[in-house]
Design a protein around this motif. Structure first.
Motif, PDB file in Angstrom:
ATOM      1  N   UNK A  68      -5.984  -5.720   7.266  1.00 24.99           N
ATOM      2  CA  UNK A  68      -5.170  -4.494   7.240  1.00 24.99           C
ATOM      3  C   UNK A  68      -5.421  -3.679   5.968  1.00 24.99           C
ATOM      4  N   UNK A  69      -6.572  -3.862   5.351  1.00 26.77           N
ATOM      5  CA  UNK A  69      -6.841  -3.240   4.059  1.00 26.77           C
ATOM      6  C   UNK A  69      -6.683  -1.722   4.086  1.00 26.77           C
ATOM      7  N   UNK A  70      -7.270  -1.048   5.066  1.00 26.13           N
ATOM      8  CA  UNK A  70      -7.180   0.419   5.145  1.00 26.13           C
ATOM      9  C   UNK A  70      -5.752   0.874   5.369  1.00 26.13           C
ATOM     10  N   UNK A  71      -5.043   0.171   6.226  1.00 23.74           N
ATOM     11  CA  UNK A  71      -3.650   0.515   6.511  1.00 23.74           C
ATOM     12  C   UNK A  71      -2.782   0.332   5.271  1.00 23.74           C
ATOM     13  N   UNK A  72      -2.975  -0.770   4.554  1.00 24.26           N
ATOM     14  CA  UNK A  72      -2.207  -1.013   3.330  1.00 24.26           C
ATOM     15  C   UNK A  72      -2.514   0.056   2.288  1.00 24.26           C
ATOM     16  N   UNK A  73      -3.793   0.435   2.168  1.00 21.85           N
ATOM     17  CA  UNK A  73      -4.196   1.464   1.211  1.00 21.85           C
ATOM     18  C   UNK A  73      -3.527   2.799   1.525  1.00 21.85           C
ATOM     19  N   UNK A  74      -3.531   3.190   2.802  1.00 13.46           N
ATOM     20  CA  UNK A  74      -2.913   4.458   3.211  1.00 13.46           C
ATOM     21  C   UNK A  74      -1.406   4.453   2.975  1.00 13.46           C
ATOM     22  N   UNK A  75      -0.759   3.348   3.309  1.00 17.87           N
ATOM     23  CA  UNK A  75       0.691   3.253   3.121  1.00 17.87           C
ATOM     24  C   UNK A  75       1.065   3.246   1.640  1.00 17.87           C
ATOM     25  N   UNK A  76       0.211   2.635   0.815  1.00 20.55           N
ATOM     26  CA  UNK A  76       0.462   2.621  -0.625  1.00 20.55           C
ATOM     27  C   UNK A  76       0.369   4.030  -1.199  1.00 20.55           C
ATOM     28  N   UNK A  77      -0.609   4.811  -0.711  1.00 16.17           N
ATOM     29  CA  UNK A  77      -0.744   6.199  -1.163  1.00 16.17           C
ATOM     30  C   UNK A  77       0.483   7.029  -0.767  1.00 16.17           C
ATOM     31  N   UNK A  78       1.019   6.782   0.424  1.00 12.66           N
ATOM     32  CA  UNK A  78       2.223   7.512   0.856  1.00 12.66           C
ATOM     33  C   UNK A  78       3.408   7.169  -0.037  1.00 12.66           C
ATOM     34  N   UNK A  79       3.483   5.895  -0.410  1.00 17.58           N
ATOM     35  CA  UNK A  79       4.590   5.431  -1.248  1.00 17.58           C
ATOM     36  C   UNK A  79       4.408   5.874  -2.701  1.00 17.58           C
ATOM     37  N   UNK A  80       3.156   5.838  -3.169  1.00 14.03           N
ATOM     38  CA  UNK A  80       2.820   6.218  -4.548  1.00 14.03           C
ATOM     39  C   UNK A  80       1.691   7.244  -4.497  1.00 14.03           C
ATOM     40  N   UNK A  81       2.003   8.541  -4.433  1.00 11.66           N
ATOM     41  CA  UNK A  81       0.980   9.581  -4.273  1.00 11.66           C
ATOM     42  C   UNK A  81      -0.081   9.620  -5.365  1.00 11.66           C
ATOM     43  N   UNK A  82       0.206   9.025  -6.525  1.00  8.99           N
ATOM     44  CA  UNK A  82      -0.797   9.031  -7.597  1.00  8.99           C
ATOM     45  C   UNK A  82      -1.877   7.979  -7.372  1.00  8.99           C
ATOM     46  N   UNK A  83      -1.710   7.156  -6.353  1.00  8.01           N
ATOM     47  CA  UNK A  83      -2.718   6.151  -6.012  1.00  8.01           C
ATOM     48  C   UNK A  83      -3.662   6.716  -4.958  1.00  8.01           C
ATOM     49  N   UNK A  84      -4.936   6.856  -5.307  1.00  8.39           N
ATOM     50  CA  UNK A  84      -5.929   7.317  -4.325  1.00  8.39           C
ATOM     51  C   UNK A  84      -6.131   6.258  -3.258  1.00  8.39           C
ATOM     52  N   UNK A  85      -6.358   5.049  -3.701  1.00  5.13           N
ATOM     53  CA  UNK A  85      -6.624   3.961  -2.771  1.00  5.13           C
ATOM     54  C   UNK A  85      -6.476   2.622  -3.490  1.00  5.13           C
ATOM     55  N   UNK A  86      -6.380   1.564  -2.689  1.00  2.00           N
ATOM     56  CA  UNK A  86      -6.388   0.210  -3.239  1.00  2.00           C
ATOM     57  C   UNK A  86      -7.405  -0.618  -2.461  1.00  2.00           C
ATOM     58  N   UNK A  87      -7.992  -1.577  -3.128  1.00  2.00           N
ATOM     59  CA  UNK A  87      -8.909  -2.511  -2.481  1.00  2.00           C
ATOM     60  C   UNK A  87      -8.573  -3.912  -2.973  1.00  2.00           C
ATOM     61  N   UNK A  88      -9.115  -4.912  -2.301  1.00  2.00           N
ATOM     62  CA  UNK A  88      -8.707  -6.283  -2.591  1.00  2.00           C
ATOM     63  C   UNK A  88      -9.900  -7.199  -2.809  1.00  2.00           C
ATOM     64  N   UNK A  89      -9.694  -8.166  -3.681  1.00  2.00           N
ATOM     65  CA  UNK A  89     -10.647  -9.257  -3.872  1.00  2.00           C
ATOM     66  C   UNK A  89      -9.853 -10.556  -3.943  1.00  2.00           C
ATOM     67  N   UNK A  90     -10.502 -11.646  -3.566  1.00  2.00           N
ATOM     68  CA  UNK A  90      -9.810 -12.930  -3.623  1.00  2.00           C
ATOM     69  C   UNK A  90     -10.611 -13.939  -4.430  1.00  2.00           C
ATOM     70  N   UNK A  91      -9.888 -14.854  -5.033  1.00  2.00           N
ATOM     71  CA  UNK A  91     -10.496 -15.931  -5.792  1.00  2.00           C
ATOM     72  C   UNK A  91      -9.857 -17.240  -5.320  1.00  2.00           C
ATOM     73  N   UNK A  92     -10.681 -18.212  -5.065  1.00  2.00           N
ATOM     74  CA  UNK A  92     -10.210 -19.525  -4.617  1.00  2.00           C
ATOM     75  C   UNK A  92      -9.510 -19.467  -3.259  1.00  2.00           C
ATOM     76  N   UNK A  93      -9.728 -18.368  -2.529  1.00  2.00           N
ATOM     77  CA  UNK A  93      -9.112 -18.178  -1.213  1.00  2.00           C
ATOM     78  C   UNK A  93      -7.593 -18.257  -1.261  1.00  2.00           C
TER      79      UNK A  93
END
Length: 233
Positions: A68-93
């Motif tokens: 749901x990365x794209x959906x989370x990014x879009x919703x985060x921008x709606x909630x915080x307009x100063x955020x262009x986008x967010x992306x994710x990385x994982x470590x150790x799963x």
């Protein structure tokens, strides 16, 4: 059907069943869920603000976050307009890093006892701030949105050494010159300028200021000269 083929089919079915069992066991265990969350890339936002806006918790499925990365990014921008986008990385799963791409702040306006941030896309954020952190200019008397957007674009083009020294920018337009502005500097000097030329002329500010024996006014509205505050010019 040959015994060999039956054996292959039986092995294949066992493999599929084993995969399904492992799959279900994984998603039913704590190992499938986010454990620790780290936020990187924020400048004017708090890490917890970003986490709250993404709605990711320690009960969120890690795989679900990536699906749901794209959906989370879009919703985060709606909630915080100063955020262009967010992306994710994982470590150790298990551990999740949220990388934030944030619009830079170009300054603030003060209205009715609160500060409001102006970000790089020209938007004035609705969040009310009693105080603020960061070295940003305060814009005053820019009542028209077009004028405010124009002056923030001018500010953005100035050298970093100059931008870091600007405290306030005032609309000081007159009938004779509707482009006139005044700038209060953090070092104690004041600048009189013209919006049509200020972005080019302000690069000379450090040199002019260094030659002044006292704090005063640097007038670059037409030419370029300076005089101390106690001068009656």
């Amino acid at each position: 059907m040959s015994k060999k083929r039956k054996s292959y089919e039986k092995s294949f079915i066992i493999l599929i069943v084993a995969i399904v069992i492992i799959f279900l066991a994984y998603f039913g265990s704590p190992l499938s869920k986010v454990r620790n969350i780290t936020v990187k890339g924020v400048n004017d936002l708090g890490a917890q603000q970003v986490i709250d806006a993404t709605k990711i918790t320690d009960n969120s499925l890690l795989l679900g976050v990536f699906l749901r990365q794209n959906s989370i990014s879009n919703n985060t921008h709606k909630e915080l307009p100063s955020v262009k986008s967010v992306s994710f990385k994982t470590k150790n799963l298990r551990d999740l890093t949220i990388n934030v791409n944030e619009y830079p702040t170009l300054g603030l306006i003060f209205k009715d006892g609160y500060y409001y941030r102006i970000i790089d896309n020209g938007k004035i954020l609705s969040n009310k701030l009693k105080s603020y952190t960061g070295n940003y200019p305060i814009y005053t008397n820019f009542d028209k949105k077009d004028d405010l957007k124009k002056i923030t674009e001018i500010y953005k083009k100035m050298p970093e050494s100059v931008k870091n020294n600007i405290s306030e920018i005032h609309n000081a337009s007159t009938k004779i010159n509707p482009y006139r502005i005044k700038i209060d500097m953090n070092d104690g000097n004041k600048v009189i300028a013209d919006t049509r030329t200020v972005d080019k002329k302000m690069k000379y500010y450090p040199s002019i200021a260094s030659q002044m024996k006292k704090k005063g006014v640097i007038d670059i509205e037409v030419g370029a000269y300076s005089y101390p505050f106690d001068d009656k010019k």
